[in-house]
Write a protein that holds these residues in place. Structure first.
Motif, PDB file in Angstrom:
ATOM      1  N   TYR A  13      24.461  40.553 -47.358  1.00  0.00           N
ATOM      2  CA  TYR A  13      25.913  40.617 -47.533  1.00  0.00           C
ATOM      3  C   TYR A  13      26.629  39.828 -46.428  1.00  0.00           C
ATOM      4  CZ  TYR A  13      24.874  44.190 -50.971  1.00  0.00           C
ATOM      5  OH  TYR A  13      24.387  44.848 -52.070  1.00  0.00           O
ATOM      6  N   ILE A  14      26.088  39.905 -45.203  1.00  0.00           N
ATOM      7  CA  ILE A  14      26.671  39.123 -44.101  1.00  0.00           C
ATOM      8  C   ILE A  14      26.537  37.634 -44.397  1.00  0.00           C
ATOM      9  CG2 ILE A  14      26.424  38.522 -41.663  1.00  0.00           C
ATOM     10  CD1 ILE A  14      25.541  41.416 -41.159  1.00  0.00           C
ATOM     11  N   HIS A  15      25.359  37.232 -44.923  1.00  0.00           N
ATOM     12  CA  HIS A  15      25.135  35.823 -45.228  1.00  0.00           C
ATOM     13  C   HIS A  15      26.070  35.356 -46.347  1.00  0.00           C
ATOM     14  CE1 HIS A  15      22.882  32.064 -45.378  1.00  0.00           C
ATOM     15  NE2 HIS A  15      22.922  32.157 -46.712  1.00  0.00           N
ATOM     16  N   GLU A  16      26.269  36.190 -47.327  1.00  0.00           N
ATOM     17  CA  GLU A  16      27.122  35.806 -48.451  1.00  0.00           C
ATOM     18  C   GLU A  16      28.574  35.600 -48.019  1.00  0.00           C
ATOM     19  OE1 GLU A  16      27.525  37.261 -52.997  1.00  0.00           O
ATOM     20  OE2 GLU A  16      27.996  38.798 -51.500  1.00  0.00           O
ATOM     21  N   LEU A  17      29.078  36.473 -47.126  1.00  0.00           N
ATOM     22  CA  LEU A  17      30.479  36.410 -46.739  1.00  0.00           C
ATOM     23  C   LEU A  17      30.750  35.471 -45.573  1.00  0.00           C
ATOM     24  CD1 LEU A  17      31.499  40.181 -47.005  1.00  0.00           C
ATOM     25  CD2 LEU A  17      32.073  38.330 -48.576  1.00  0.00           C
ATOM     26  N   PHE A  18      29.844  35.445 -44.595  1.00  0.00           N
ATOM     27  CA  PHE A  18      30.132  34.703 -43.363  1.00  0.00           C
ATOM     28  C   PHE A  18      29.098  33.623 -43.027  1.00  0.00           C
ATOM     29  CE2 PHE A  18      31.672  39.103 -42.934  1.00  0.00           C
ATOM     30  CZ  PHE A  18      33.022  38.859 -42.851  1.00  0.00           C
ATOM     31  N   GLY A  19      27.877  33.762 -43.545  1.00  0.00           N
ATOM     32  CA  GLY A  19      26.844  32.794 -43.227  1.00  0.00           C
ATOM     33  C   GLY A  19      26.270  33.015 -41.839  1.00  0.00           C
ATOM     34  N   GLU A  20      25.462  32.063 -41.396  1.00  0.00           N
ATOM     35  CA  GLU A  20      24.778  32.191 -40.113  1.00  0.00           C
ATOM     36  C   GLU A  20      25.734  32.117 -38.926  1.00  0.00           C
ATOM     37  OE1 GLU A  20      20.417  30.362 -40.754  1.00  0.00           O
ATOM     38  OE2 GLU A  20      22.043  28.987 -41.322  1.00  0.00           O
ATOM     39  N   GLY A  21      26.928  31.635 -39.130  1.00  0.00           N
ATOM     40  CA  GLY A  21      27.922  31.582 -38.055  1.00  0.00           C
ATOM     41  C   GLY A  21      28.834  32.791 -38.028  1.00  0.00           C
ATOM     42  N   TYR A  22      28.295  33.950 -38.401  1.00  0.00           N
ATOM     43  CA  TYR A  22      29.123  35.153 -38.503  1.00  0.00           C
ATOM     44  C   TYR A  22      29.738  35.561 -37.156  1.00  0.00           C
ATOM     45  CZ  TYR A  22      25.313  37.932 -36.469  1.00  0.00           C
ATOM     46  OH  TYR A  22      24.364  38.447 -35.627  1.00  0.00           O
ATOM     47  N   ILE A  23      29.113  35.208 -36.043  1.00  0.00           N
ATOM     48  CA  ILE A  23      29.668  35.584 -34.732  1.00  0.00           C
ATOM     49  C   ILE A  23      31.023  34.919 -34.524  1.00  0.00           C
ATOM     50  CG2 ILE A  23      29.360  35.408 -32.238  1.00  0.00           C
ATOM     51  CD1 ILE A  23      26.382  35.757 -32.653  1.00  0.00           C
ATOM     52  N   ASN A  24      31.076  33.601 -34.802  1.00  0.00           N
ATOM     53  CA  ASN A  24      32.327  32.874 -34.612  1.00  0.00           C
ATOM     54  C   ASN A  24      33.337  33.134 -35.724  1.00  0.00           C
ATOM     55  OD1 ASN A  24      31.524  31.542 -32.205  1.00  0.00           O
ATOM     56  ND2 ASN A  24      30.341  30.078 -33.399  1.00  0.00           N
ATOM     57  N   LYS A  25      32.850  33.492 -36.899  1.00  0.00           N
ATOM     58  CA  LYS A  25      33.752  33.707 -38.026  1.00  0.00           C
ATOM     59  C   LYS A  25      34.266  35.141 -38.117  1.00  0.00           C
ATOM     60  CE  LYS A  25      31.614  30.144 -40.936  1.00  0.00           C
ATOM     61  NZ  LYS A  25      30.860  29.891 -42.184  1.00  0.00           N
ATOM     62  N   LEU A  26      33.495  36.093 -37.581  1.00  0.00           N
ATOM     63  CA  LEU A  26      33.853  37.511 -37.734  1.00  0.00           C
ATOM     64  C   LEU A  26      34.068  38.213 -36.403  1.00  0.00           C
ATOM     65  CD1 LEU A  26      34.125  40.193 -39.306  1.00  0.00           C
ATOM     66  CD2 LEU A  26      31.622  40.352 -39.266  1.00  0.00           C
ATOM     67  N   ILE A  27      33.046  38.246 -35.581  1.00  0.00           N
ATOM     68  CA  ILE A  27      33.083  39.114 -34.401  1.00  0.00           C
ATOM     69  C   ILE A  27      34.119  38.653 -33.382  1.00  0.00           C
ATOM     70  CG2 ILE A  27      31.744  39.967 -32.439  1.00  0.00           C
ATOM     71  CD1 ILE A  27      29.304  39.945 -34.293  1.00  0.00           C
ATOM     72  N   ILE A  28      34.095  37.387 -33.016  1.00  0.00           N
ATOM     73  CA  ILE A  28      35.043  36.905 -32.012  1.00  0.00           C
ATOM     74  C   ILE A  28      36.493  37.028 -32.484  1.00  0.00           C
ATOM     75  CG2 ILE A  28      35.813  34.863 -30.738  1.00  0.00           C
ATOM     76  CD1 ILE A  28      32.892  34.065 -30.433  1.00  0.00           C
ATOM     77  N   PRO A  29      36.840  36.558 -33.701  1.00  0.00           N
ATOM     78  CA  PRO A  29      38.237  36.688 -34.145  1.00  0.00           C
ATOM     79  C   PRO A  29      38.713  38.132 -34.253  1.00  0.00           C
ATOM     80  CG  PRO A  29      37.068  35.085 -35.487  1.00  0.00           C
ATOM     81  CD  PRO A  29      36.033  35.781 -34.660  1.00  0.00           C
TER      82      PRO A  29
END
Length: 274
Positions: free
Chosen positions: A107-123
């Motif tokens: 589910y993380i890959h589908e929504l954010f991909g491998e760059g989930y840290i920069n796309k989700l956690i930091i923002p």
């Protein structure tokens, strides 16, 4: 025996062997400890979100893609400028410790991909810190309500990251420092110092007031006791006490002269003793 009829099979075998060797990196892979994999089947149903590959050896079709995620605990350090309730600029240093939920990698890959840290956690972390601190003044953030501010940031960030649409397990959020402009910091510290001095002075006043009240109550009690004693000391009582004292003196071994009836109020008069 004619081996020529086996030649096509040998050629095919060699070709297959070469193909396997060439494609081995696409067919065979190892998922290491602390990692999880999710597969994308190009000629099938696409991303298989619900099948998560654990650590170990994996064989897959060369046309399928395997995405391997590091699920060990990770951390990021962020320094950001935020505005307090009155629009004053503050600089805040924050550390977030987290890891993706193991069974939700798909589910993380589908929504954010491998760059989930920069796309989700930091923002989301930055947004929550700014939103929470925007509800307080610089003085509250720096001193009087710092613990409340930190608790709110931790709880609200955790709620967002662990939401079922994000699937991130937050392990901790640490506010390393909060920095104010020097003149604002000095003004707040002076104000706090004055407030502490005022509280200390008020404490001394209350203590002195309590001591004065204690002395007043004690004095009133002593006066009341004297009043009761004085009201009970009649002439007859004094005479009786005098006679009792004279009797005890006369019974002692010391030589003395007792004149009966010559003392004041008719009490015996003791002239002397040896």
């Amino acid at each position: 025996m004619d081996n020529r009829k086996f030649l096509p099979f040998i050629v095919i075998g060699v070709i297959l062997f070469i193909a396997v060797v060439y494609l081995s990196s696409s067919i065979f892979l190892t998922i290491n400890s602390g990692e999880r994999g999710v597969i994308f089947r190009k000629f099938g149903e696409g991303l298989d979100k619900d099948r998560i590959y654990p650590p170990g050896f994996v064989i897959k079709a060369p046309w399928n893609d395997m995405y391997v995620y590091d699920v060990k605990e990770n951390s990021i350090d962020e320094t950001m400028d935020v505005l307090d309730k009155n629009g004053l600029s503050l600089k805040v240093d924050v550390t977030v410790r987290f890891h993706p939920m193991y069974d939700k990698i798909g589910y993380i890959h589908e929504l954010f991909g491998e760059g989930y840290i920069n796309k989700l956690i930091i923002p989301e972390t930055r947004s929550t810190v700014r939103r929470v601190m925007g509800r307080y003044t610089a003085e509250e953030i720096y001193s009087t309500k710092r613990s409340e501010v930190e608790t709110s940031i931790i709880e609200e960030t955790e709620d967002i990251l662990q939401h079922e649409s994000n699937n991130i397990q937050m392990r901790a959020l640490l506010i390393r420092s909060i920095n104010l402009p020097e003149q604002i910091k000095t003004a707040i510290e002076n104000k706090l110092k004055q407030e502490q001095e005022a509280l200390a002075y008020q404490f001394r006043l209350e203590r002195e007031k309590s001591e004065a009240e204690r002395k007043r109550i004690a004095a009133e009690g002593e006066a009341e006791a004297n009043k009761i004693i004085n009201s009970s000391l009649t002439n007859e009582l004094l005479k009786m006490r005098g006679i009792e004292a004279t009797t005890r003196l006369s019974e002692s071994s010391n030589a003395k002269v007792v004149v009966i009836g010559n003392g004041s109020d008719g009490l015996p008069l003791i002239l002397g003793n040896n």
